[in-house]
Design a protein around this motif. Structure first.
Motif, PDB file in Angstrom:
ATOM      1  N   ALA A  98      26.493  50.672  93.694  1.00 49.19           N
ATOM      2  CA  ALA A  98      27.119  49.309  93.337  1.00 49.19           C
ATOM      3  C   ALA A  98      28.466  49.714  95.201  1.00 49.19           C
ATOM      4  O   ALA A  98      28.345  48.806  95.763  1.00 49.19           O
ATOM      5  N   ARG A  99      29.223  50.763  94.577  1.00 50.15           N
ATOM      6  CA  ARG A  99      30.067  51.079  96.078  1.00 50.15           C
ATOM      7  C   ARG A  99      29.317  51.013  97.436  1.00 50.15           C
ATOM      8  O   ARG A  99      29.958  51.359  98.659  1.00 50.15           O
ATOM      9  N   ASP A 100      28.877  51.884  97.123  1.00 50.27           N
ATOM     10  CA  ASP A 100      27.437  51.681  98.244  1.00 50.27           C
ATOM     11  C   ASP A 100      27.123  51.075  98.851  1.00 50.27           C
ATOM     12  O   ASP A 100      27.239  50.777 100.074  1.00 50.27           O
ATOM     13  N   LYS A 101      26.198  49.824  98.020  1.00 47.85           N
ATOM     14  CA  LYS A 101      26.202  49.107  98.469  1.00 47.85           C
ATOM     15  C   LYS A 101      26.848  47.972  98.337  1.00 47.85           C
ATOM     16  O   LYS A 101      26.624  46.868 100.207  1.00 47.85           O
ATOM     17  N   ILE A 102      28.354  48.449  98.436  1.00 44.94           N
ATOM     18  CA  ILE A 102      29.260  47.095  99.093  1.00 44.94           C
ATOM     19  C   ILE A 102      29.545  47.619 100.339  1.00 44.94           C
ATOM     20  O   ILE A 102      30.240  46.935 101.214  1.00 44.94           O
ATOM     21  N   GLU A 103      29.798  48.809 100.880  1.00 47.64           N
ATOM     22  CA  GLU A 103      29.963  49.488 101.412  1.00 47.64           C
ATOM     23  C   GLU A 103      29.024  48.983 103.403  1.00 47.64           C
ATOM     24  O   GLU A 103      28.960  48.479 103.632  1.00 47.64           O
ATOM     25  N   LYS A 104      27.840  49.284 102.567  1.00 44.87           N
ATOM     26  CA  LYS A 104      26.197  49.031 103.602  1.00 44.87           C
ATOM     27  C   LYS A 104      26.519  47.779 103.802  1.00 44.87           C
ATOM     28  O   LYS A 104      25.688  47.184 104.891  1.00 44.87           O
ATOM     29  N   TYR A 105      26.016  46.558 103.294  1.00 46.31           N
ATOM     30  CA  TYR A 105      26.685  44.858 103.357  1.00 46.31           C
ATOM     31  C   TYR A 105      27.558  44.594 103.351  1.00 46.31           C
ATOM     32  O   TYR A 105      27.651  43.426 103.615  1.00 46.31           O
ATOM     33  N   ASP A 106      28.815  45.212 103.501  1.00 48.46           N
ATOM     34  CA  ASP A 106      30.713  44.945 103.699  1.00 48.46           C
ATOM     35  C   ASP A 106      30.236  43.811 102.872  1.00 48.46           C
ATOM     36  O   ASP A 106      31.033  42.337 103.143  1.00 48.46           O
ATOM     37  N   ILE A 107      30.045  43.923 101.590  1.00 52.25           N
ATOM     38  CA  ILE A 107      30.756  42.925 100.620  1.00 52.25           C
ATOM     39  C   ILE A 107      31.934  42.834  99.907  1.00 52.25           C
ATOM     40  O   ILE A 107      32.649  44.127 100.410  1.00 52.25           O
ATOM     41  N   ARG A 108      32.740  41.835 100.652  1.00 52.29           N
ATOM     42  CA  ARG A 108      34.330  41.513 100.355  1.00 52.29           C
ATOM     43  C   ARG A 108      34.790  40.832  99.114  1.00 52.29           C
ATOM     44  O   ARG A 108      33.786  39.334  99.182  1.00 52.29           O
ATOM     45  N   PRO A 109      35.414  40.519  98.534  1.00 44.57           N
ATOM     46  CA  PRO A 109      36.563  42.087  98.320  1.00 44.57           C
ATOM     47  C   PRO A 109      35.243  43.548  97.807  1.00 44.57           C
ATOM     48  O   PRO A 109      34.604  43.291  97.167  1.00 44.57           O
ATOM     49  N   GLY A 110      35.602  44.241  97.629  1.00 45.71           N
ATOM     50  CA  GLY A 110      34.900  46.289  97.777  1.00 45.71           C
ATOM     51  C   GLY A 110      35.232  46.310  96.269  1.00 45.71           C
ATOM     52  O   GLY A 110      35.450  47.158  96.252  1.00 45.71           O
ATOM     53  N   ASN A 111      35.644  45.153  95.377  1.00 46.84           N
ATOM     54  CA  ASN A 111      35.798  45.492  93.783  1.00 46.84           C
ATOM     55  C   ASN A 111      34.731  45.711  92.884  1.00 46.84           C
ATOM     56  O   ASN A 111      33.966  44.246  92.720  1.00 46.84           O
ATOM     57  N   PRO A 112      33.918  46.692  92.844  1.00 47.55           N
ATOM     58  CA  PRO A 112      32.491  46.241  91.954  1.00 47.55           C
ATOM     59  C   PRO A 112      33.157  46.006  90.726  1.00 47.55           C
ATOM     60  O   PRO A 112      32.279  45.719  89.774  1.00 47.55           O
ATOM     61  N   ARG A 113      33.767  45.912  90.449  1.00 45.47           N
ATOM     62  CA  ARG A 113      34.571  45.579  88.273  1.00 45.47           C
ATOM     63  C   ARG A 113      34.865  43.868  88.934  1.00 45.47           C
ATOM     64  O   ARG A 113      34.785  43.831  88.200  1.00 45.47           O
ATOM     65  N   LEU A 114      34.720  43.458  89.777  1.00 43.70           N
ATOM     66  CA  LEU A 114      35.392  41.839  90.253  1.00 43.70           C
ATOM     67  C   LEU A 114      34.488  41.211  89.625  1.00 43.70           C
ATOM     68  O   LEU A 114      32.832  41.454  89.411  1.00 43.70           O
ATOM     69  N   LYS A 115      34.412  39.727  88.648  1.00 41.44           N
ATOM     70  CA  LYS A 115      33.855  39.360  88.297  1.00 41.44           C
ATOM     71  C   LYS A 115      32.951  38.280  89.330  1.00 41.44           C
ATOM     72  O   LYS A 115      33.391  37.797  90.171  1.00 41.44           O
ATOM     73  N   THR A 116      31.372  38.328  89.544  1.00 45.61           N
ATOM     74  CA  THR A 116      31.067  37.552  90.442  1.00 45.61           C
ATOM     75  C   THR A 116      31.063  36.097  91.205  1.00 45.61           C
ATOM     76  O   THR A 116      30.924  36.346  91.961  1.00 45.61           O
ATOM     77  N   ALA A 117      31.093  35.628  89.905  1.00 40.62           N
ATOM     78  CA  ALA A 117      31.516  34.204  90.131  1.00 40.62           C
ATOM     79  C   ALA A 117      32.967  34.112  91.292  1.00 40.62           C
ATOM     80  O   ALA A 117      33.579  33.538  92.309  1.00 40.62           O
ATOM     81  N   ASN A 118      33.573  35.106  91.060  1.00 39.97           N
ATOM     82  CA  ASN A 118      34.939  35.446  92.168  1.00 39.97           C
ATOM     83  C   ASN A 118      34.367  36.085  93.569  1.00 39.97           C
ATOM     84  O   ASN A 118      35.438  35.500  94.713  1.00 39.97           O
TER      85      ASN A 118
END
Lengths: 356, 510
Positions: free
Chosen positions: B385-405
């Motif tokens: 998940a961290r890898d994808k967050i970095e690659k796709y610039d997903i913000r906020p970069g917290n894999p534990r955050l609820k998706t609805a947020n």
């Protein structure tokens, strides 16, 4: 003739048994239409029944009993509102809690106050709601006279004058040969609360579908955000719906302890609040449907009492336990198979939170 | 000159640690259409909700018509002549149009009289502004364009002089959006003030007089629309230069990866939505399907991805058929290299209540990479998940955050990252950038083109004509369940627009 008699008697007890269901069902209708699930109908009926019978026997007045039943029941409805509207708690949990508190507190208080094993003292005439029978009416007609002897007499005379014409009409109907006895058995001979319950059906319909309050109440059960953005308080609207619920469950409770029975007995609601909820779903949250649903459940109950111990054609004698279970079995079958798609109010059960 | 209808002075608003609005100053002139643009989460909606009394500002002042105003509830805003059309309509679906319009503004305790009064008032409004709606229609039976019209009528019925529209075109077809703009211009001609919140720059250029740009809770600029350009606005919004049309080389189409033949699909009511359609998608090309929403594109996507039963026809994936009985195992299709980014990410693509890392493997959760024996390998999943967050610039970069947020754009990136990173041979994408910011659109388009350049087959369905033209190597236009034309990427908007409206087909039939 015996057969006709039996049918009339079953229909008569159908009406009597439907009344608490109908009142509770309409109570639930107000609450659920506003988006608040109310599984605590049972508990509110129970505290209403207790408060009614207790107050009636202490103050020797049926109407004070009724008033107290309504007051306490509304108070419990407000507790439900405080938990589930103001604090956005889970509505099912809050409702279940109310049922538990009701079941426990009525027994404890009953024992502490009256020392009769959780019962309230047997209600005396004048402390109960009396039946309005053909005899009561003809008696009223024959003894009525206009008196101005005292102010109280004068008031009573005016009241009598208003009631005189309807009484005359009912008396005449009851005297028609053939039709009269059936009419007297089915329509007459009930307490005022029975007529109140059935009058509430068109009244509830009128409130819901013909008034501003009803429009807003239905709207808040479907989409509270729409109500909020229209500048109406969602919480206050839902509290008002719960007040209506409390009043009706209070009357339902009073009916149980002050009409059907001559006092409060522990757990006397015996699941009627849940059956009323089932009837509400069966009726698809509509007042007139609710009446028919409650009459059906009442009829099943009445039929099961009537048929207990008497042999049936084809199947022969059926055990009493089976007959007693029948209404509940049919409830499950009807709810599962026959109502089709029942669409509940869309915001039902969901506490309203302004979205960010 | 024009007097200010609304002045916002030094508005601040925080939600917990998030500063949604900081020191916002804004002046909106009476009788103009004022646009507010910004990426998702820039604070546009919060600002307007403060103006409408839905939230209270932490500090700052609001002036309406030059007078300081205290707006604590929507009622105060309504009394000051402010009306709002929310992004998600505030309508009661099973009420009639009239009932919705009078809700909260009933003139009488009895409905009959309120409704009678509203009916004649509504007729006047409809005549005045050309807003035709059947007053007795039930909301849920109306198309979204008309539902929005009801929202506008609701505001006008309450005497709104200032009308705020929050992302009004997000749910509209291009034709409906055009109609909306005509209505807004008419409102302006009648002296009303319109505030338009959007992240679509084309709309801003088409209709507004002035435009304000918000970024990360601050107001970064206000411009006269005719003196600015789309490029400048995009740069102001994102804070860097943005490519609105992604550069791409020539396609090198290879072997047929996905072959659709004589496919016919019916919807749940039994209406034929896809009518005998045939086309191929080759490796190394992007095929775009254009069309007005509701012309069978959704059903086509669902049938190809095995979710919806097809009546007849076949779909071959790498030469082998896909089960079209509606009982296809999506897991098996994934194994065969078919990845699907669904149109409706909220209902089909994601479980919003799950954490980001859980959604980033959803559907691939039984891949041995994410497992340790029969259990989920949480460490591997988090690393992935961290890898994808970095690659796709997903913000906020917290894999534990609820998706609805996450914002809509970032949710879309989560779905895209999940599907693309599985390295599928065929990628089917429905509405790749619906509700996505300008900056993220650029990113998503680049990703899709990178897929193509790796020799993958990409099928894109979109109602955004710009997107189709920018991405596709071949454009298929769908109308009434059929493919009514195929064009190259050089096709003009007008040409495609006519095809989408079914004009050519009708001429041919005549």
């Amino acid at each position: 003739m015996d057969f006709v008699n039996a049918i009339v008697q079953v229909l008569d007890s159908t009406i009597r048994l439907s009344v608490p269901l109908l009142l509770a069902c309409l109570a639930g209708l107000f609450s659920e239409r506003s988006g608040i699930f109310d599984i605590g109908l049972e508990g509110k009926m129970l505290v209403g029944a207790f408060a009614g019978a207790a107050a009636a026997s202490v103050f020797h007045s049926a109407f004070i009993g009724l008033g107290m039943a309504i007051l306490i029941s509304v108070a419990f409805a407000m507790v439900h509102g405080f938990a589930s509207i103001t604090h956005r708690g889970n509505q099912i949990v809050s409702g279940v809690a109310i049922n538990f508190i009701a079941a426990g507190s009525t027994i404890i208080l009953g024992q502490a106050w009256f020392q009769q094993g959780g019962r309230t003292p047997a209600l005396q005439p004048g402390e109960r709601f009396e039946s309005i029978t053909a005899y009561v009416i003809s008696n009223f007609l024959s003894t009525y006279s206009f008196s101005t002897a005292s102010f109280a007499d004068f008031l009573a005379s005016i009241r009598g004058l208003i009631l005189y014409l309807p009484a005359l009409l009912i008396d005449a109907l009851a005297r028609i040969p053939g039709f009269g006895p059936i009419f007297a058995e089915l329509v007459l001979g009930h307490s005022i609360l029975v007529y109140f319950a059935f009058a509430m059906v068109p009244f509830t319909w009128w409130v819901l579908f013909r008034t501003r309050f009803g429009l807003r109440l239905r709207a808040v059960g479907e989409n509270p955000a729409a109500v909020d953005t229209a500048g109406i308080s969602v919480a206050w609207l839902r509290y008002r719906a719960l007040i209506c619920t409390g009043i009706l469950t209070g009357v339902a409770g009073a009916y149980l302890s002050m009409v059907q029975n001559g006092g409060f007995v522990k757990d006397m609601t015996a699941g009627k609040g849940y059956i009323a909820l089932a009837a509400l779903i069966f009726a698809k949250w509509k007042p007139v449907n609710a009446m028919f649903a409650c009459l059906l459940f009442g009829f099943l109950d009445a039929a099961s009492i009537r048929l207990q111990g008497s042999p049936l054609p084809i199947v022969g004698k059926v055990s009493a336990q089976f007959m007693q279970a029948l209404p509940y079995v049919l409830t499950v079958v009807l709810l599962a198979g026959f109502i089709g798609k029942a669409i509940p109010p869309r915001a039902g059960g969901v506490p309203y939170v302004k979205e960010r | 000159m024009a007097q200010a209808a609304i002045e916002l002075i030094g508005i601040n608003k925080s939600f917990g640690a998030v500063r949604a609005n900081r020191d916002i100053n804004l002046e909106i002139a009476r009788g103009t259409i004022h646009g507010i643009v910004g990426e998702n989460g820039a604070g546009k909606s919060t600002l307007m909700s403060i103006l409408y009394g839905f939230y209270q500002a932490d500090s700052g002042e609001i002036r309406v018509g030059g007078n300081p105003a205290s707006i604590k509830t929507p009622n105060d805003a309504i009394a000051l002549g402010i009306g709002m059309v929310h992004q998600h309509f505030m309508l009661v679906d099973n009420f009639s149009v009239l009932e919705n319009i009078i809700l909260g503004a009933e003139s009488d305790a009895l409905l009959k009289r309120s409704i009678a009064k509203a009916r004649s008032e509504l007729e006047r409004l409809e005549r005045e502004y050309g807003l035709d709606v059947d007053p007795d229609a039930i909301i849920e039976e109306l198309p979204v364009g008309l539902q929005q019209r009801v929202e506008i009528l609701k505001a006008l019925y309450r005497g709104a002089e200032i009308l705020i529209l929050d992302e009004p075109t997000g749910v509209l077809t291009p034709a409906e959006a055009d109609h909306l703009f005509r209505i807004l211009k008419q409102l302006k001609d009648q002296g009303k003030t319109v505030v338009l919140i959007t992240h679509k720059l084309r709309e801003i250029m088409a209709i507004t007089d002035t435009v304000s740009v918000m970024r990360q809770g601050t107001m970064v600029a206000t411009r006269e629309t005719r003196k600015t350009t789309v490029e400048e606005l995009a740069e102001l919004m994102v804070g860097r230069r943005v490519l609105l049309r992604v550069e791409k080389g020539e396609a090198e189409a290879g072997a047929v990866k996905l072959a659709v033949k004589n496919l016919t699909v019916k919807d749940s009511r039994g209406v034929t939505m896809v009518d005998d359609i045939s086309f191929d998608v080759r490796g190394g090309e992007i095929v775009g399907i254009a069309g007005v929403a509701g012309n069978g594109q959704s059903e086509l996507l669902e049938a190809i991805s095995g979710i919806r039963r097809a009546v007849s026809g076949s779909v071959m994936l790498d030469g082998k058929p896909i089960d079209l009985t509606g009982a296809a195992d999506p897991g098996e299709l994934r194994d065969r290299g078919l990845a699907h980014v669904p149109e409706d990410r909220h209902h089909v693509g994601l479980v919003l209540a799950f954490e980001e890392n859980e959604n980033s493997i959803l559907g691939y959760h039984d891949d041995p990479r994410y497992l340790r024996g029969p259990f989920l390998n949480v460490d591997a999943i988090m690393a992935d998940a961290r890898d994808k967050i970095e690659k796709y610039d997903i913000r906020p970069g917290n894999p534990r955050l609820k998706t609805a947020n996450f914002s809509g754009g970032n949710q879309q990136k989560i779905v895209l990252a999940r599907e693309i990173e599985q390295d599928p041979g065929v990628l089917i994408v429905g509405q790749p950038t619906r509700g996505v910011d300008v900056g993220a659109i650029e990113f998503i388009h680049k990703r899709l083109i990178a897929m193509r350049d790796q020799g993958k087959a990409v099928l894109v369905v979109s109602v955004e004509l710009d997107e189709i033209r920018s991405l596709s190597d071949r454009i298929l236009v769908m109308f009434a369940g059929r493919i009514v034309g195929e064009r190259g990427p050089e096709a003009t908007e007008g040409e495609l627009g006519l095809l989408m409206a079914g004009v050519e087909r009708q001429e041919a039939a005549a």
